[in-house]
Every structure is written in structure tokens, then in C-alpha cells.
Write a protein that holds these residues in place. Structure first.
Motif, PDB file in Angstrom:
ATOM      1  N   ARG A 275      -1.992  -0.676  -9.996  1.00  0.00           N
ATOM      2  CA  ARG A 275      -2.752  -0.791  -8.752  1.00  0.00           C
ATOM      3  C   ARG A 275      -3.509  -2.108  -8.771  1.00  0.00           C
TER       4      ARG A 275
ATOM      5  N   ALA B 231      -6.261  -4.601  -6.334  1.00  0.00           N
ATOM      6  CA  ALA B 231      -7.157  -4.616  -5.181  1.00  0.00           C
ATOM      7  C   ALA B 231      -6.439  -5.271  -4.010  1.00  0.00           C
ATOM      8  N   ASP B 232      -6.621  -4.703  -2.831  1.00  0.00           N
ATOM      9  CA  ASP B 232      -6.029  -5.273  -1.621  1.00  0.00           C
ATOM     10  C   ASP B 232      -7.007  -6.307  -1.078  1.00  0.00           C
TER      11      ASP B 232
ATOM     12  N   ARG C  57       0.850  -1.192   0.000  1.00  0.00           N
ATOM     13  CA  ARG C  57       0.000   0.000   0.000  1.00  0.00           C
ATOM     14  C   ARG C  57       0.891   1.249   0.000  1.00  0.00           C
TER      15      ARG C  57
ATOM     16  N   ASP D 236      -8.375  -5.420   2.416  1.00  0.00           N
ATOM     17  CA  ASP D 236      -9.138  -4.188   2.631  1.00  0.00           C
ATOM     18  C   ASP D 236      -9.568  -3.665   1.267  1.00  0.00           C
ATOM     19  N   ARG D 237     -10.813  -3.893   0.919  1.00  0.00           N
ATOM     20  CA  ARG D 237     -11.299  -3.519  -0.415  1.00  0.00           C
ATOM     21  C   ARG D 237     -11.319  -2.021  -0.644  1.00  0.00           C
ATOM     22  N   ARG D 238     -11.160  -1.232   0.420  1.00  0.00           N
ATOM     23  CA  ARG D 238     -11.158   0.230   0.262  1.00  0.00           C
ATOM     24  C   ARG D 238      -9.803   0.755  -0.208  1.00  0.00           C
ATOM     25  N   THR D 239      -8.773  -0.074  -0.123  1.00  0.00           N
ATOM     26  CA  THR D 239      -7.437   0.384  -0.505  1.00  0.00           C
ATOM     27  C   THR D 239      -6.891  -0.458  -1.647  1.00  0.00           C
TER      28      THR D 239
END
Length: 173
Positions: free
Chosen positions: A103, A105-106, A73, A109-112
Motif C-alpha cells: 500500500r 499513500a495516494d 486504488r 487523496d491522503r485518506r486513501t
């Protein structure tokens, strides 16, 4: 009959306004700082002269190096590089434009998002590493065997010094 004065070796002789006036540990630290700074500057300059295709700023190369093992991140990159997150975001933006990172997907944590090397980024990093290795190997080849051995024997202690410095800068504020 007069003898010619000896020329001081800048790598071993103290120089500057404080020469001879510092405590021995401060003088050693100053000398090491000077040598490391000159080594980095010379290597950076030489690599751009020898390999003009190398145009990435060192900060971007260091981000690629951090991403070599696994995607991270932006905040993790900022922590590792000891830079502000907005500075890292700007550097990541330039690497995205160049196609060296993307980029992802994490999963935790789908928001980051996590930043990952692309195949082009991996090639760029590998090319950069190989160019530096060739440059250093060539320079090492100009040293006497004793000096080459001394440089190589110093590496474990320099690695421990780097780790000690990283630990002291990672301490909570």
C-alpha cells in the motif's frame, strides 16, 4: 462399398441440443464462446501441470496485471476487474500477505491508499507471463503454418471484439 463416416471437427461443427437451430450469428457466438472457454481452461490447467510453482488464482494474476502499469486504488481495481470492492479487498489482502503488492499513500487523496506491485510481485507476474508465452509458443509450433497464420491474423479482430465487449459491459446500469 461403404465409405467411413467423417468425424466432425469440434472447432468447426455445431454441437449440442441447439446445433443447426440457432440463427447464424448466435451459432458463431456459441462456437466462439466454446473455443475461448476451452482455451482458457486448457491453458490454466496446463500451466499448473507444467509449472507447479504457479499457484496464484487467476483473479490474483489479473489484479497483478492491472497494477503492472501503475498503482491503483481498490475501487479502481474493482472497476477494472468488474468485481465488488470487498472481493478485491480480499484478493489484495492475500497479495499483501504474499509480498506481491504493498500500500502506498495516494498523493491526490491522503485518506486513501493505492496498491502497487512490489519487486516480488513484478517477478511473479513476469514469470507467469513467460510461462504462458512458452506454453502457447509450444502449442503454436504444433500447428500447421496455415493454422498459425490464421491464429495470428485473427488477433486484431479478437482484440477489437474484446474492446467491444468491454465497452458494452462498462455502460452505465
Amino acid at each position: 462399398m461403404s465409405s467411413s463416416p467423417s468425424v466432425p471437427d469440434p472447432a468447426t461443427e455445431p454441437t449440442g441440443p441447439r446445433a443447426g437451430h440457432d440463427a447464424p450469428e448466435n451459432e458463431r457466438a456459441r462456437r466462439l464462446t466454446d473455443v475461448v472457454t476451452r482455451l482458457r481452461r486448457t491453458l490454466r490447467s496446463a500451466i499448473r501441470t507444467d509449472y507447479p510453482w504457479e499457484s496464484l488464482p487467476m483473479a490474483q494474476v489479473e489484479l497483478l496485471q492491472s497494477l503492472a502499469a501503475a498503482p491503483l486504488r481498490v475501487g479502481e481495481l474493482a472497476d477494472r476487474q468488474r468485481l465488488a470492492p470487498n472481493t478485491v479487498s480480499g484478493l489484495v489482502g492475500k497479495l499483501l500477505e504474499a509480498g506481491f503488492v504493498d500500500r502506498q499513500a495516494d498523493p491526490g487523496d491522503r485518506r486513501t491508499a493505492r496498491i502497487a506491485l512490489t519487486p516480488a510481485g513484478r517477478r511473479q507476474l513476469d514469470d507467469w507471463q513467460q510461462a504462458h508465452e512458452r506454453r502457447i509458443a509450444t502449442a503454436l509450433g504444433t500447428l500447421s503454418p496455415a493454422d498459425r497464420d490464421a491464429v495470428m491474423e485473427a488477433l486484431p479482430a479478437l482484440d477489437r471484439l474484446a474492446r467491444a465487449l468491454a465497452e458494452t459491459t462498462a455502460a452505465p446500469e
